[in-house]
Motif scaffolding. Structure first.
Motif, PDB file in Angstrom:
ATOM      1  N   ALA A   1      -4.903   0.503  16.324  1.00  0.00           N
ATOM      2  CA  ALA A   1      -4.160  -0.752  16.165  1.00  0.00           C
ATOM      3  C   ALA A   1      -5.024  -1.773  15.437  1.00  0.00           C
ATOM      4  CB  ALA A   1      -3.732  -1.286  17.516  1.00  0.00           C
ATOM      5  N   ASP A   2      -5.027  -1.721  14.116  1.00  0.00           N
ATOM      6  CA  ASP A   2      -5.783  -2.659  13.285  1.00  0.00           C
ATOM      7  C   ASP A   2      -4.798  -3.336  12.342  1.00  0.00           C
ATOM      8  OD1 ASP A   2      -7.496  -4.048  11.666  1.00  0.00           O
ATOM      9  OD2 ASP A   2      -8.819  -2.353  11.241  1.00  0.00           O
ATOM     10  N   ASP A   3      -4.282  -4.476  12.771  1.00  0.00           N
ATOM     11  CA  ASP A   3      -3.230  -5.161  12.020  1.00  0.00           C
ATOM     12  C   ASP A   3      -3.668  -5.558  10.615  1.00  0.00           C
ATOM     13  OD1 ASP A   3      -1.526  -4.916  14.154  1.00  0.00           O
ATOM     14  OD2 ASP A   3      -1.917  -6.922  14.928  1.00  0.00           O
ATOM     15  N   PHE A   4      -4.895  -6.055  10.468  1.00  0.00           N
ATOM     16  CA  PHE A   4      -5.358  -6.511   9.160  1.00  0.00           C
ATOM     17  C   PHE A   4      -5.471  -5.346   8.177  1.00  0.00           C
ATOM     18  CE2 PHE A   4      -6.900  -9.908  11.952  1.00  0.00           C
ATOM     19  CZ  PHE A   4      -6.328 -10.999  11.312  1.00  0.00           C
ATOM     20  N   SER A   5      -6.010  -4.236   8.622  1.00  0.00           N
ATOM     21  CA  SER A   5      -6.122  -3.061   7.753  1.00  0.00           C
ATOM     22  C   SER A   5      -4.748  -2.490   7.424  1.00  0.00           C
ATOM     23  CB  SER A   5      -6.982  -1.980   8.418  1.00  0.00           C
ATOM     24  OG  SER A   5      -8.301  -2.443   8.577  1.00  0.00           O
ATOM     25  N   SER A   6      -3.835  -2.525   8.380  1.00  0.00           N
ATOM     26  CA  SER A   6      -2.480  -2.035   8.146  1.00  0.00           C
ATOM     27  C   SER A   6      -1.778  -2.883   7.087  1.00  0.00           C
ATOM     28  CB  SER A   6      -1.672  -2.047   9.446  1.00  0.00           C
ATOM     29  OG  SER A   6      -2.244  -1.182  10.388  1.00  0.00           O
ATOM     30  N   MET A   7      -1.903  -4.203   7.205  1.00  0.00           N
ATOM     31  CA  MET A   7      -1.293  -5.087   6.209  1.00  0.00           C
ATOM     32  C   MET A   7      -1.930  -4.884   4.838  1.00  0.00           C
ATOM     33  SD  MET A   7       1.235  -6.798   7.320  1.00  0.00           S
ATOM     34  CE  MET A   7       1.377  -8.008   6.034  1.00  0.00           C
TER      35      MET A   7
ATOM     36  N   ILE B   1       2.253   3.608   8.320  1.00  0.00           N
ATOM     37  CA  ILE B   1       0.838   3.433   8.028  1.00  0.00           C
ATOM     38  C   ILE B   1       0.215   4.820   7.894  1.00  0.00           C
ATOM     39  CG2 ILE B   1      -1.324   2.410   8.808  1.00  0.00           C
ATOM     40  CD1 ILE B   1       0.936   0.407   8.137  1.00  0.00           C
TER      41      ILE B   1
ATOM     42  N   ARG C   1      10.723  -0.828   6.283  1.00  0.00           N
ATOM     43  CA  ARG C   1       9.684  -0.470   7.257  1.00  0.00           C
ATOM     44  C   ARG C   1       8.724   0.466   6.551  1.00  0.00           C
ATOM     45  NH1 ARG C   1      12.133   0.303  13.193  1.00  0.00           N
ATOM     46  NH2 ARG C   1      13.475  -1.519  13.183  1.00  0.00           N
TER      47      ARG C   1
ATOM     48  N   GLU D   1      -3.224  -2.143   3.666  1.00  0.00           N
ATOM     49  CA  GLU D   1      -2.709  -0.884   3.121  1.00  0.00           C
ATOM     50  C   GLU D   1      -1.331  -1.079   2.510  1.00  0.00           C
ATOM     51  OE1 GLU D   1      -0.883   3.287   4.740  1.00  0.00           O
ATOM     52  OE2 GLU D   1      -2.613   2.497   5.824  1.00  0.00           O
TER      53      GLU D   1
END
Length: 50
Positions: A25-31, A19, A16, A33
């Motif tokens: 909640a920005d899934d694309f930016s989190s991925m 972030i 796990r 990173e």
């Protein structure tokens, strides 16, 4: 991160990530990173072993 070995999940290797730079909640930016952090760590490990 999910890890498979020989086509079967290896739950002991699951990871796990916290972030650190993305707000909200920005899934694309989190991925992005997480992929960047993992890739950079891999490059650093290669430099250490050379």
């Amino acid at each position: 991160m999910v890890v498979f070995e020989n086509g079967k999940p290896n739950k002991k290797q699951y990871r796990r990530f916290k972030i650190k730079t993305v707000i909200g909640a920005d899934d694309f930016s989190s991925m992005a990173e997480i992929v960047q952090r993992r890739f950079n760590r891999g490059l650093e490990e290669i430099k250490i072993f050379r």
